[in-house]
Design an enzyme around this catalytic site. Sequence first.
Site, short mmCIF file in Angstrom:
data_model
loop_
_atom_site.label_atom_id
_atom_site.label_comp_id
_atom_site.label_asym_id
_atom_site.label_seq_id
_atom_site.Cartn_x
_atom_site.Cartn_y
_atom_site.Cartn_z
N THR A 78 0.10 -1.25 -0.01
CA THR A 78 -0.14 -0.20 -0.31
C THR A 78 0.42 1.33 -0.28
O THR A 78 0.54 2.24 -0.42
CB THR A 78 -0.92 0.18 1.22
OG1 THR A 78 -1.93 -1.19 1.30
CG2 THR A 78 -1.30 1.17 1.45
N CYS A 325 -9.65 -6.02 -0.07
CA CYS A 325 -9.16 -5.45 1.44
C CYS A 325 -10.17 -5.04 1.95
O CYS A 325 -10.34 -3.81 3.07
CB CYS A 325 -7.77 -3.97 0.52
SG CYS A 325 -6.58 -4.96 0.65
#
Length: 380
Positions: A78, A325
Amino acid sequence: MTTPPDDQRRPLDAASSEPLHPRAREVLLAALDAGWADPRRLHHEGRRARLLLENAREAVAEQVGARPDEVTFTSSGTDAVHRGLLGLHAGRSRVGRTVVVSAVEHSSVLHAARWTGAPVAEVPVTPTGEVLPSAVARTLADAAEPVAVVAVQSANHEVGTLHDVATINEVAGDVPLFVDACASTGRVPLPSGWSAAAASAHKWGGPAGVGILLVRKGARWRAPFPADDRADERAVGFENVPAVLAAAAALQAVAADADAVARRQHALVDRIRREVAQLPDVEVVGEAERRLPHLVTFSALYLDGEALVTELDRLGFGVASGSACTSSTLTPSHVLAAMGALTHGNVRLALQHGTTEGDVDAFLAALPGVLSSLRGRIGL
């Protein structure tokens, strides 16, 4: 809820994380003793850590087709996504502001694009989830303001569909292309055409907490966050040298047999797609051929994804549902919505490197009973 013991479970969620690769474990343990020092220090221990760090950088560069000085290690995939996309956007601030993203990008890409405060234009996808170069070209032409960056993943993280990144780069012209390669690295080669790209080590059997940021030499990239007094302007803080080295070792190991694993997993997923599609009121989604070899998603009409995951978990199958996610928040999948597919009752399987034909046999044997039982509970 009672589930089978660990040695009887069949985890099928490699899209989230692979178990630590044996080679990564071996290297990690050795590097804990040799690579603990700050690689920026000039003493012996620091120089040794620096050497290990550079060895890891060279190993990763070789596997992804980049130069060593184009590789930066970050704290996660990320973080690499954010730095890659936002850095390209910052580097083009004098040219344009608009961020173009595909409608099926990972949430980390979408959040970063919105965080800029600039206009965000979404590229629609086909019913199989493919981002067509022609659709990117139309979005670029229709943008109300000059475009700073285009973001298109190499392969979709939920349905596995591969995208023609090289051609998309051609239609983008002088607009830089950010490629989220977290879902595909270690599975298929990184496509050409990127100005910046991101990958995540835990998805190929490396340790969690290691991301890979690639920035092509000559790309107009500028640090989007506060700077750090380190040698690599794209990184901040003290790299976890043992974890980085283990991540590189795992990538080398999986790349060595990637073709054989891909052929085996592609055949297993073909079988899953074929047999699941024959079940009543079940839709298999995503591209059938141009896809990641290990991933398949299907949706079951009238059922809730959480209930499916829970019941399959009770039987020992670790699967995912919902947006990759955001499933813990029970958020409907924006990927499936963009494809026009069912956004409820979906299940995603991602075969691990160690998944066997027996694991697939067991899942396919159990699934019809799970669907029938859950539908029976709601009177169907």
